[in-house]
Design an enzyme around this catalytic site. Structure first.
Site, PDB file in Angstrom:
ATOM      1  N   SER A 107       0.830  -1.191   0.000  1.00 28.49           N
ATOM      2  CA  SER A 107       0.000   0.000   0.000  1.00 28.49           C
ATOM      3  C   SER A 107       0.879   1.262   0.000  1.00 28.49           C
ATOM      4  O   SER A 107       1.746   1.405  -0.861  1.00 28.49           O
ATOM      5  CB  SER A 107      -0.957  -0.046   1.202  1.00 28.49           C
ATOM      6  OG  SER A 107      -1.977   0.907   1.091  1.00 28.49           O
ATOM      7  N   ASP A 117      -6.021  -3.802  -2.001  1.00 31.43           N
ATOM      8  CA  ASP A 117      -4.996  -3.451  -1.016  1.00 31.43           C
ATOM      9  C   ASP A 117      -4.278  -4.680  -0.443  1.00 31.43           C
ATOM     10  O   ASP A 117      -4.906  -5.600   0.079  1.00 31.43           O
ATOM     11  CB  ASP A 117      -5.690  -2.667   0.095  1.00 31.43           C
ATOM     12  CG  ASP A 117      -4.774  -2.270   1.234  1.00 31.43           C
ATOM     13  OD1 ASP A 117      -3.550  -2.224   1.024  1.00 31.43           O
ATOM     14  OD2 ASP A 117      -5.296  -2.001   2.327  1.00 31.43           O
TER      15      ASP A 117
END
Length: 288
Positions: free
Chosen positions: A50, A169
């Site tokens: 991320s 993610d």
């Protein structure tokens, strides 16, 4: 930063692992900017997730303060985080706008990134299987992979495809990929966290609205339900490493205040400087 002894490895690979966390990534931005200033890169493997993946890419591209500008300028604009847009059915975190704008105005230095000695991996979550995947980018798919790693389910409405496969993610399934670094042969692993040393992720089931939105992807929902357990597995490995492994855990100090959606520029600036200071300390200890 937790107490640690930084020692230069005698054998095995050396890895860098960088946790995500939205705007909390301002801490690793500061740490890695200090590394850039000192031309410090002893790492054979670099794995980011991320915001941590974005910071790692910029670190390997040696772009000092590039992501400081992204976080303290672009990311605090209403074009990126906008609750009104979210309530009307748009993204809360508009990665499309952020990536289009920063790729055009602040492109990552590909030549330095891809011609360096470090292997770079980006942690993502495969939507259909709910499993963590560690992608190795190339010059053509770098931005798409980084975007996929940052696509928090629901806050970003949709998935990001890479080679026809939808991802979200990487923090859903492996927020701190320290075990993956070990599996790839690393015996000395520096982990830059975005949470204080004492942080514990509470185990909880995904709320009903999120379950409804993701109802066609049950394995992704299962992964979200299990996120706290996977997080704790990484913590346990770091705190009780195998005999042949050294872990250097780098945590934000107690005075760190930034949260996932923080847009207060004074808080962000202060926490960036905390990261810079700790990065300087790490370089001194490693080289000392």
């Amino acid at each position: 930063m937790s107490e640690h002894s930084v020692t230069v490895p005698k054998s095995g690979k050396t890895a860098l692992v960088v946790e995500g966390g939205g705007m909390r990534g301002i801490f690793s931005t500061g740490v890695l900017d200090a590394f850039i200033q000192h031309s410090f890169n002893p790492f054979d493997i670099c794995i980011g997730v991320s915001a941590g993946a974005n910071n790692t890419a910029v670190y390997l591209g040696q772009m000092y303060k590039r992501n400081y500008k992204v976080i303290t300028d672009y990311s605090i604009r209403p074009d990126f985080i906008n609750w009104k847009k979210f309530m009307r059915g748009g993204h809360l975190m508009d990665l499309d706008w952020l990536w289009d704008t920063t790729t055009r105005e602040l492109p990552v230095h590909r030549e330095l990134l891809f011609n360096g000695h470090s292997q770079f991996l980006i942690g993502v979550t495969e939507v259909e299987t709910g499993k963590p995947v560690y992608l190795e980018p190339n010059t053509n798919n770098l931005e798409q992979m980084l975007k996929a790693s940052s696509a928090i389910p629901v806050l970003y409405r949709g998935f990001v495809e890479v080679d026809g496969i939808p991802y979200v993610d990487g923090g859903v399934t492996d927020s701190i990929p320290v075990l993956e670094a070990y599996r790839r042969g690393a015996s000395t692993i520096m982990v830059i966290r975005s949470r204080p040393h004492a942080f514990t992720m509470r185990s909880s089931k995904v709320n009903y609205p999120t379950r409804w939105v993701l109802r066609r992807y049950p394995r992704l929902v299962d992964a979200l339900d299990n996120r706290a357990n996977k997080y704790q597995e990484a913590i346990d490995f770091m705190r009780n490493p195998l005999e042949d492994v050294r872990i250097i855990e780098v945590n934000p100090p107690a005075e760190f205040k930034t949260e996932r959606l923080t847009r207060d520029i004074e808080v962000l600036n202060r926490d960036y400087m905390l990261g810079c200071t700790i990065g300087e300390q790490l370089v001194r200890e490693w080289n000392g």
